[in-house]
Scaffold this active site. Structure first.
Site, PDB file in Angstrom:
ATOM      1  N   ARG A   1     -83.862  -6.032 -18.339  1.00 54.60           N
ATOM      2  CA  ARG A   1     -83.780  -6.012 -16.054  1.00 54.60           C
ATOM      3  C   ARG A   1     -84.556  -6.728 -15.665  1.00 54.60           C
ATOM      4  O   ARG A   1     -85.593  -7.458 -16.525  1.00 54.60           O
ATOM      5  CB  ARG A   1     -83.242  -4.155 -16.163  1.00 54.60           C
ATOM      6  CG  ARG A   1     -81.929  -4.003 -16.668  1.00 54.60           C
ATOM      7  CD  ARG A   1     -82.658  -2.241 -16.307  1.00 54.60           C
ATOM      8  NE  ARG A   1     -82.251  -1.636 -15.560  1.00 54.60           N
ATOM      9  CZ  ARG A   1     -83.203  -1.243 -14.364  1.00 54.60           C
ATOM     10  NH1 ARG A   1     -83.345   0.551 -15.000  1.00 54.60           N
ATOM     11  NH2 ARG A   1     -82.535  -0.450 -13.087  1.00 54.60           N
TER      12      ARG A   1
ATOM     13  N   GLU B   1     -45.656 -38.209  -3.722  1.00 51.25           N
ATOM     14  CA  GLU B   1     -45.750 -36.930  -4.000  1.00 51.25           C
ATOM     15  C   GLU B   1     -43.929 -36.263  -4.653  1.00 51.25           C
ATOM     16  O   GLU B   1     -43.445 -36.583  -4.722  1.00 51.25           O
ATOM     17  CB  GLU B   1     -45.410 -35.193  -3.075  1.00 51.25           C
ATOM     18  CG  GLU B   1     -46.652 -36.008  -1.804  1.00 51.25           C
ATOM     19  CD  GLU B   1     -48.829 -35.625  -2.615  1.00 51.25           C
ATOM     20  OE1 GLU B   1     -48.557 -34.724  -3.192  1.00 51.25           O
ATOM     21  OE2 GLU B   1     -48.777 -36.205  -2.317  1.00 51.25           O
TER      22      GLU B   1
ATOM     23  N   TYR C   1     -87.170   3.916 -23.434  1.00 50.80           N
ATOM     24  CA  TYR C   1     -87.272   3.457 -21.706  1.00 50.80           C
ATOM     25  C   TYR C   1     -88.577   3.222 -21.286  1.00 50.80           C
ATOM     26  O   TYR C   1     -89.250   3.815 -21.011  1.00 50.80           O
ATOM     27  CB  TYR C   1     -86.319   4.195 -21.456  1.00 50.80           C
ATOM     28  CG  TYR C   1     -86.460   3.815 -19.953  1.00 50.80           C
ATOM     29  CD1 TYR C   1     -86.033   2.829 -19.344  1.00 50.80           C
ATOM     30  CD2 TYR C   1     -86.982   4.035 -18.451  1.00 50.80           C
ATOM     31  CE1 TYR C   1     -85.715   2.183 -17.832  1.00 50.80           C
ATOM     32  CE2 TYR C   1     -87.148   4.289 -17.544  1.00 50.80           C
ATOM     33  CZ  TYR C   1     -86.199   3.019 -17.141  1.00 50.80           C
ATOM     34  OH  TYR C   1     -86.347   2.259 -15.762  1.00 50.80           O
TER      35      TYR C   1
ATOM     36  N   ARG D   1     -98.596  19.068 -27.103  1.00 49.30           N
ATOM     37  CA  ARG D   1     -98.092  19.283 -28.173  1.00 49.30           C
ATOM     38  C   ARG D   1     -98.412  21.192 -28.322  1.00 49.30           C
ATOM     39  O   ARG D   1     -99.180  21.346 -28.355  1.00 49.30           O
ATOM     40  CB  ARG D   1     -97.630  18.906 -29.114  1.00 49.30           C
ATOM     41  CG  ARG D   1     -96.626  19.898 -30.445  1.00 49.30           C
ATOM     42  CD  ARG D   1     -97.619  18.967 -31.290  1.00 49.30           C
ATOM     43  NE  ARG D   1     -96.451  17.626 -31.807  1.00 49.30           N
ATOM     44  CZ  ARG D   1     -97.729  16.970 -32.793  1.00 49.30           C
ATOM     45  NH1 ARG D   1     -98.530  17.328 -33.332  1.00 49.30           N
ATOM     46  NH2 ARG D   1     -97.459  15.617 -32.429  1.00 49.30           N
TER      47      ARG D   1
ATOM     48  N   ALA E   1     -91.378   5.239 -31.366  1.00 46.92           N
ATOM     49  CA  ALA E   1     -89.756   5.663 -30.798  1.00 46.92           C
ATOM     50  C   ALA E   1     -89.865   6.804 -30.374  1.00 46.92           C
ATOM     51  O   ALA E   1     -89.832   7.882 -30.275  1.00 46.92           O
ATOM     52  CB  ALA E   1     -88.437   5.598 -32.138  1.00 46.92           C
TER      53      ALA E   1
ATOM     54  N   ALA F   1     -97.304  12.393 -31.206  1.00 45.82           N
ATOM     55  CA  ALA F   1     -95.601  12.446 -30.671  1.00 45.82           C
ATOM     56  C   ALA F   1     -95.755  13.704 -30.176  1.00 45.82           C
ATOM     57  O   ALA F   1     -95.765  14.616 -30.212  1.00 45.82           O
ATOM     58  CB  ALA F   1     -95.198  12.583 -32.580  1.00 45.82           C
TER      59      ALA F   1
ATOM     60  N   GLY G   1     -57.341 -24.873   1.326  1.00 39.17           N
ATOM     61  CA  GLY G   1     -56.144 -24.577   1.211  1.00 39.17           C
ATOM     62  C   GLY G   1     -56.313 -22.296   0.631  1.00 39.17           C
ATOM     63  O   GLY G   1     -57.627 -22.456   0.108  1.00 39.17           O
TER      64      GLY G   1
ATOM     65  N   ARG H   1     -51.418 -19.781  -5.534  1.00 38.23           N
ATOM     66  CA  ARG H   1     -50.976 -19.373  -6.697  1.00 38.23           C
ATOM     67  C   ARG H   1     -51.819 -18.094  -7.547  1.00 38.23           C
ATOM     68  O   ARG H   1     -52.352 -18.043  -8.826  1.00 38.23           O
ATOM     69  CB  ARG H   1     -50.018 -20.414  -7.279  1.00 38.23           C
ATOM     70  CG  ARG H   1     -49.001 -20.804  -7.257  1.00 38.23           C
ATOM     71  CD  ARG H   1     -48.439 -22.388  -7.923  1.00 38.23           C
ATOM     72  NE  ARG H   1     -48.730 -23.631  -7.015  1.00 38.23           N
ATOM     73  CZ  ARG H   1     -48.737 -24.242  -8.003  1.00 38.23           C
ATOM     74  NH1 ARG H   1     -48.102 -24.863  -8.673  1.00 38.23           N
ATOM     75  NH2 ARG H   1     -49.144 -24.890  -7.208  1.00 38.23           N
TER      76      ARG H   1
END
Length: 511
Positions: free
Chosen positions: A339, A161, A372, A446, A386, A429, A15, A19
């Site tokens: 992920r 029906e 990331y 740095r 961080a 850092a 079918g 609808r």
């Protein structure tokens, strides 16, 4: 020894489902981990039928492709023109001329049907030696459904029906569920006698019952214990209603096995997911696909896990994961994104606003926040500060970074792959690391800091910053004079030299 019954399953899936107002064939609409068709095939699977035939029509190629994934042994048969359910079953049986014994016919849009109910229908049919048996249900609102019409003795007289029913028949609440069991030989004979003399001009499979009954063949009704199992789906509203019913059934089943679901109304668990005893599922949580949640793990609130494994006693809070592995006792979130192929070992930590892709985070290692991690291997007990970026993509290829056991990477660092930070090494850092850092070494890139005295007073005169600086300088001059007076004659000690910045841990990384 009695011979086992030969059985054939026919699923009607041709079918269009107008609808639904969708380019997707109705039977392919998803519902908690399976399509409508997938749920029906799962309910029929325990019959161990000799053959399964799926009648396809609208969107036939897409339905065939789906069948090849979920039921490769099923035989798709094309109903090029949808001329009714009787016509669909006739062409299905033409495709399996060797079929004998019992044929079970199921509409492809009854996803709440249980395997136990199908088995009970077949057992009743075969036990009574009936030519045909229909699954019926007593429903609160029969609108739009075919009615079961019984005679004065309670025997099946006909199935009507709704559009062909009289007002008295429409008042009946016992409905045809669209699920049947037939004797194949007697069904074949009756199908050849079907008429299209009805409101839709189609061959109704339900007319077989009247034909068989008129010929003196035994026909029967088997009533489902739970009418919700027989509910079909004709539009998106009904689909949403079925989804809620299935959610409630799934959640209740898990809670009865010893899982705590704190807010069942906002918890959605696919039928393909697994949750072990004493796990806690908090509100607004979705467990989708092949997700597994281990014993005593805590998941949620506000978590979506897709094809993800969460180990025993792990915690996942306000996070999203796809194709990931979270080890025993590990911690994820809040607001983390795992992920595919993100793998966290035992007691690892991935914290706030951290994204991990195709990477291993070793046992006890920490990536606490704002980082990331892509295409990386992080050793056990390493600490990633961080705002660290694992720079894995050069615009053409992906490259891998390795951080050794107990290494310490400072905040705001870029590790530019391919690169390796050795075991026990430190990275200062603010560094951009392009070369390997040997074990136990300190990697620093740095630039020296330069302070330009009086710059704010000259270039930002009249601002709030200039006023604040002036006040601070006056205070410092006053304090310096007082200190000098109190310690007259004492030597002045300068601070020790620090390579790559102050030696305070907080300036190098966070934990």
């Amino acid at each position: 020894m009695p011979q086992p019954h030969l059985r054939t399953v026919v699923v009607l899936a041709a079918g269009e489902g107008k609808r639904m107002k969708s380019a997707l064939p109705k039977v392919l609409h998803p519902l908690l981990g399976r399509t409508l068709l997938g749920h029906v095939l799962t309910a029929a699977a325990p019959l161990a039928a000799d053959r399964t035939v799926v009648v396809v029509g609208h969107g036939a190629e897409r339905v065939r492709a789906h069948l090849s994934e979920i039921a490769p042994d099923a035989t798709p048969v094309l109903q090029a023109q949808q001329l009714g359910t009787g016509h669909a079953v006739r062409i299905a049986l033409e495709a399996v001329p060797e079929a004998s014994g019992t044929v079970v016919v199921i509409n492809g849009d009854v996803p709440l049907l249980r395997a136990e109910t199908v088995a009970a229908l077949v057992a009743a049919h075969e036990g009574e030696g009936a030519a045909a048996t229909v699954l019926a249900a007593e429903v609160p609102d029969p609108t739009g459904l075919g009615r079961i019409v019984r005679d004065a003795a309670g025997r099946l007289e006909q199935i009507v029906e709704e559009r062909d029913a009289t007002p008295a028949q429409r008042a009946l609440r016992e409905i045809n569920a669209g699920i049947y069991a037939f004797d194949v030989a007697r069904l074949r004979d009756a199908l050849g006698k079907l008429s299209t003399d009805n409101d839709q001009g189609e061959e109704y499979l339900t007319d077989v019952f009247g034909l068989l009954g008129s010929a003196g063949e035994p026909v029967a009704v088997h009533v489902a214990a739970d009418h919700t199992e027989t509910l079909g789906c004709n539009d998106r509203v009904e689909l949403a209603g079925l989804r809620k019913l299935l959610r409630d059934r799934v959640n209740a089943a898990w809670m009865r096995t010893g899982v705590s679901i704190l807010d069942p109304d906002t918890t959605w668990i696919d039928v393909t997911a697994t949750v072990e005893r004493d796990a806690v599922i908090d509100q607004n949580t979705q467990l989708r696909g092949s997700t597994v949640v281990g014993a005593e793990a805590v998941v949620g609130p506000d978590v979506t896990l897709i094809d993800t494994v969460v180990g025993a006693a792990a915690t996942v809070l306000r996070s999203h994961a796809v194709g990931a592995e979270v080890g025993p006792g590990a911690s994820v979130g809040p607001y983390a994104y795992l992920r595919p192929a993100a793998r966290l070992a035992e007691k690892a930590k991935v914290g706030t606003f951290v994204e991990v892709k195709n990477s291993e985070v070793g046992a006890g290692a920490k990536v606490p926040h704002l980082s990331y991690v892509g295409d990386a291997t992080i050793g056990a007990k390493a600490n990633i500060g961080a705002a660290t970026i694992f720079v894995n993509y050069d615009g053409v290829d992906k490259h891998r970074t390795t951080v050794g056991e107990a290494a310490f990477v400072g905040c705001d660092t870029s590790l530019i792959a391919p690169v390796e930070v050795g075991a026990g090494a430190y990275v200062a850092a603010g560094s951009a690391i392009t070369q390997d850092v040997p074990p136990g070494a300190l990697g620093v890139t740095r630039a020296p800091q330069r302070n330009i005295q009086g710059w704010v007073a000259r270039r930002r005169a009249g601002t709030a910053s200039a006023a604040a600086a002036e006040r601070a300088q006056r205070g410092a001059e006053g304090a310096s004079g007082a200190a000098a007076a109190a310690s007259e004659g004492e030597p002045i000690h300068e601070g020790t030299e620090t390579v790559g910045g102050p030696s305070r841990t907080g300036d190098t990384a966070t934990e």
